[in-house]
Enzyme design. Structure first.
Site, PDB file in Angstrom:
ATOM      1  N   CYS A 151       0.883  -1.107   0.080  1.00  0.00           N
ATOM      2  CA  CYS A 151       0.171   0.246  -0.072  1.00  0.00           C
ATOM      3  C   CYS A 151       0.901   1.286   0.021  1.00  0.00           C
ATOM      4  O   CYS A 151       0.838   2.293  -0.603  1.00  0.00           O
ATOM      5  CB  CYS A 151      -1.399   0.300   1.640  1.00  0.00           C
ATOM      6  SG  CYS A 151      -0.213   0.219   2.679  1.00  0.00           S
ATOM      7  N   ASN A 152       1.685   0.687   0.926  1.00  0.00           N
ATOM      8  CA  ASN A 152       2.760   2.639   0.777  1.00  0.00           C
ATOM      9  C   ASN A 152       3.492   2.432  -0.489  1.00  0.00           C
ATOM     10  O   ASN A 152       3.773   3.629  -1.101  1.00  0.00           O
ATOM     11  CB  ASN A 152       3.842   2.316   2.004  1.00  0.00           C
ATOM     12  CG  ASN A 152       2.987   2.402   3.268  1.00  0.00           C
ATOM     13  OD1 ASN A 152       1.931   3.239   3.999  1.00  0.00           O
ATOM     14  ND2 ASN A 152       3.153   1.200   4.373  1.00  0.00           N
TER      15      ASN A 152
END
Lengths: 349, 349, 349, 349
Positions: A151-152
């Site tokens: 996600c990051n």
């Protein structure tokens, strides 16, 4: 046609979000949900928000139970997907929400994860610009094995790749700091994830270059055409919101570029995209604006005094960061309309 | 002896915190509290947590009412302090929690604030290293006019000044991103400060080099001995906690410095300080750990892959960032023990 | 067919949620959005999460602009709807999200609101049990004027009406306490709604019988068949979540009733409902489980030691409490499938 | 003189708060801190906010290590204190922050806790009115064994005991609902205490008469002079704030009492108290106003339409609810000024 689906890790946060989105997808039948320690229990006991799936019971996560579906989603801790690879050989489409098939470099895997290296699958960030003008979407059409992104990692890569691809920023001195919600860390019983520890506080972690998403960002920016070494100072900070990533990413300006050239790089990359949107000049996104949505919103500033571009990106870590990316990629792989089952509007306030 | 005190802006957040700390200070008598629009009302109606001050009534903020005290605190919007300067000429000690007397550069004032420039007062960050080995404390001993710092500015300056003073980092390409609570913006009726806008969301503001604390940081780092131009990419992000600053500040490593040299720079600067503490290697602070305390906690990482030092600092914006800095500076100016009335322990969880 | 819609109050929270839901409704074309002070501005400036509606511009809220649509939604402060009634006489369906057309009693209106009383419209809580065995749904079929409910009022009424209708509880001594998010108070610039005031705190308001939703609850319970006077002690408490109502409602047990009779009353009322669900014995809902969903989840306990039934209800105040109730009622009025455009699954965590 | 102190359970939330308060107490030397699983580790690793205690190392919790101090604080899970009783026979003052010595009824212990019953100690809520006009303070003067109260129990008892003692309310049908922060549940690794589960949500627990603080409230109200059976409907709701209890407690009005009689009951009970304060009519407290303080703030409304008194109380569960109550009681037992080391002002915003 309707595709039959099995979702493993169904009692966790990533698995739960895959199910929430699939429940709204018109072409999917959720047939099987599995979990390890919670097998035998009703899904609804672990995902009480998934009212429409109250009829499902968690089964054990075994190759036999996962096999025999049109599509299998793996939402397992890293290092656990490989054991299912052979058994799922006949499954037409397997999508891994974990880390096992994201990295192309065995060295990077060894450095940041350790353990056996697994071959990379098609990386599930369709809008990512590639060197030469294509996007990662081209690698997903017809794919049979897909790795949903970190996600990051995808948030930062989407933030900076257009500038890298266009040569208007310098990828050798990137600094990114992310305000993130704790759901990205999963439903893990750790003291630092307790509500009492996180409410009213901002808590950094993995400071100083140790976060596992760093090599994934580097890989994406290299794919976007970065000349020379990609260096990233990456600091995530847990903040008191259940979901969301607000990534502030900066990079030095390439010598001589104009403001228009810079802004055009992002506009050209995302101007026709549904789920990655560049906000008008002077506007910056909030994570609330993408809550529950598959949208990445980007705001861009050019700070001449600091000689840096600043890109602020807002993403729902569980949607565009994980489950939404997985389903958008699935749609592409299957030839369905890319936005099927996904929403562009956030739930705010 | 007991010093008589007047506090203006007493119905706001900064004024309230000054009062909370003064109420615990053994050498202070809070005699007068003033406010503009709320004059005539009980203080407790606006600061219901200040039970021990329930007997006080807000008076109007006029030079006449503020005069005649041993110490006057000004907690007013920027640009408003100057009008009281002449009238308070006979007050032995005036401390301004606002911005009016922080900057030494009229140009910087014009660029970031505008309006009439006021002369700089003694800057209230005692621990700040200065070029040549002294600290800002030396400028506060016996001071009669003190400017409390900007909360973000002092946090970032304290984070990086030791490295600048020791020459182990390069101040020409600083990047800092701050997770901040909304109390730093004051008790202002603005839509973006409503609870519904901030709960569950991370919201950036003043992106791209416009924040007013930038010249203040630059000034402190120049005072610390920065060679060459100081450049700062500065991005604050509002997160859902009432108080607190978690600043992640990075700067390139000077060529050839060792890890020990770097860490020693900070250790030498703060090893004997009560209120600014460097955490052991591998540890990083959380804002909860300094809530209500006058403590700045710093964690330091050296990221050789990114060629940057990363300093994460946790500060309570209303205490060490504002009111605590004011009172610590007051103690120094008056020759009282520096920690009088202040606490080093935070309120957690 | 596709219905053309105008939404007034489109820059506020209720208006925004109506738009979010309508944007996902297949039979609706959002043609017009209006606001008072923000007319002329892009909708997206005020509702930055509504990406799919970025093409809309706020117009002024006038009868002329609202007229000429198939459906008009009014999301205005109380007392303002009446002025549009005549001008909208030709609009086939008008739905008021405000309070003006909820109460049947002019006396109750005078006591709790004041100002001119407006005639009641069809009350938009379809599942509400009525004396005699019907539900409020029957009053909504074919309706042309609908009053969406007060969010707290409908939550408490749904919590207790089955027991009242079945005669198993005593409505003369109801006590209800609600944990509520600040979005229910609207996008109002009030000090007590600032993030700094609400983060980390629980704040009661309207204590002691003054809340305007009290007569609305009473009216619903009378409609459900309450014998004798309905008395309600009602206390709302603002808590730090943007959305959500967690209502704990208790009432004395009727003499002689068995546990099975009590539970059966709720089961019979809601067993076939999609959007109001009674959880299994021993389970209680959380507001996160209904975030963004049109679902009211109820948990029921029988406390023989206290001689009270306890019903805990979780509702998203902006969806099932307001906008979802409006659209569900609209669907019924138009003869569309009742769940069109609405979701039963919450966004959690 | 200075009293030497040992604190067990020092790595938990209650133990940490006892230490935070003792660190500010002028008559106390914290000599020993103990914990079970974390013995041998620095205290600061588990309580990073307690900077002034960074020199302490956690020892094992054994009778030998706890013995030999002037005062021992036990902050252990219920059922564990008894094993230390004999070994600590020579310790002049032992204060238990756990439940083991609170209840006077073995039957109530058996019903709500189970396991061996321990004899009751002096109950640590000094301001609690007793039948006959005294307060619980009288039982604490010179006490050698003190049971600190349950945080919810003391909050509700303080809320209603004045009315019970004065005979103006009826204790046979009390309803109380509490918004509580998760720190009251301790530093326990449970899924329902994870930040992702609590952020943005209100979560009820122990619904329907099962909470262990119910018999403790009943006992206090009987001590206050309740005529007849005390019945309590008690529902706690976890809300997203680390600390705090906002208890809304209601009880029927006694027949014929006037508003003045009711209000006078509370005013008479608390008018001279420092740490329990009745707010002026029409005012109600917020938990933020007592954060970190030993203050219980009460607001009282008389709802004639509902025939109930409504008392809203705000308490910091870790201070006045636990550690502050322990230290206030300690001060009384030792003959020290009652407020030593405690603050009446909260940390807000």
């Amino acid at each position: 046609m309707t595709y039959s689906v099995a979702v493993s890790g169904a009692s966790g946060y990533a698995g739960g979000e895959i199910l929430r989105l699939l429940a709204a997808h018109p072409d999917i039948e959720i047939r099987t949900v599995t979990a390890h320690s919670n097998a035998g229990q009703p899904l609804i006991d672990h995902q009480p928000h998934l009212r429409s799936l109250a009829h499902l019971t968690l089964e054990d996560t075994t190759p036999e139970i996962l096999a025999g579906h049109d599509i299998v989603f793996l939402a397992l801790p890293h290092g656990q997907s490989a054991q299912y690879t052979d058994a799922l050989a006949d499954v037409p489409l397997v999508i891994d929400a974990g880390a096992d098939h994201r990295l192309t470099s065995a060295d990077a895997w060894a450095q940041f994860y350790g353990g056996a290296f697994s071959e990379p699958w098609s990386y599930g960030v369709p809008e990512l610009p590639l060197a030469g003008g294509a996007t990662q979407r081209s690698a997903l059409a017809g794919a049979t094995r897909i790795a949903a992104p970190g996600c990051n990692a995808s948030t930062v890569a989407l933030s900076l790749a257009p500038g890298v691809a266009a040569g208007v920023i310098d990828a050798s001195d990137i600094v990114t700091v992310l305000a993130v919600g704790p759901s990205g860390a999963g439903k893990s019983l750790k003291t630092n994830l307790l509500a009492s520890e996180i409410l009213g506080s901002a808590n950094p972690y993995a400071v100083g270059g140790t976060h596992r998403h760093i090599p994934e960002i580097r890989q994406s920016l290299v794919a976007a055409g970065a000349a020379g070494e990609v260096k990233i100072s990456f600091t995530p900070v847990l903040v008191p919101m259940a979901r969301g990533i607000l990534a502030t990413s900066t990079a030095p300006l390439a010598p001589g570029v104009t403001d228009a050239q810079i802004r055009d790089a992002w506009q050209a990359a995302y101007g026709d995209e549904t789920f990655v949107q560049l906000l008008p000049e002077g506007q910056f996104p909030r994570t609330a604006d993408v809550l529950g949505a598959n949208t990445a919103l980007l705001g861009l500033a050019i700070d001449r005094a600091a000689n840096r571009v600043v890109v602020v990106a807002a993403v729902d870590n569980l949607v565009k960061g994980t489950a939404g990316a997985a389903i958008q990629s699935m749609n592409i792989a299957l030839g369905l309309p890319e936005a099927t089952g996904l929403t562009v509007n956030g739930v705010a306030p």
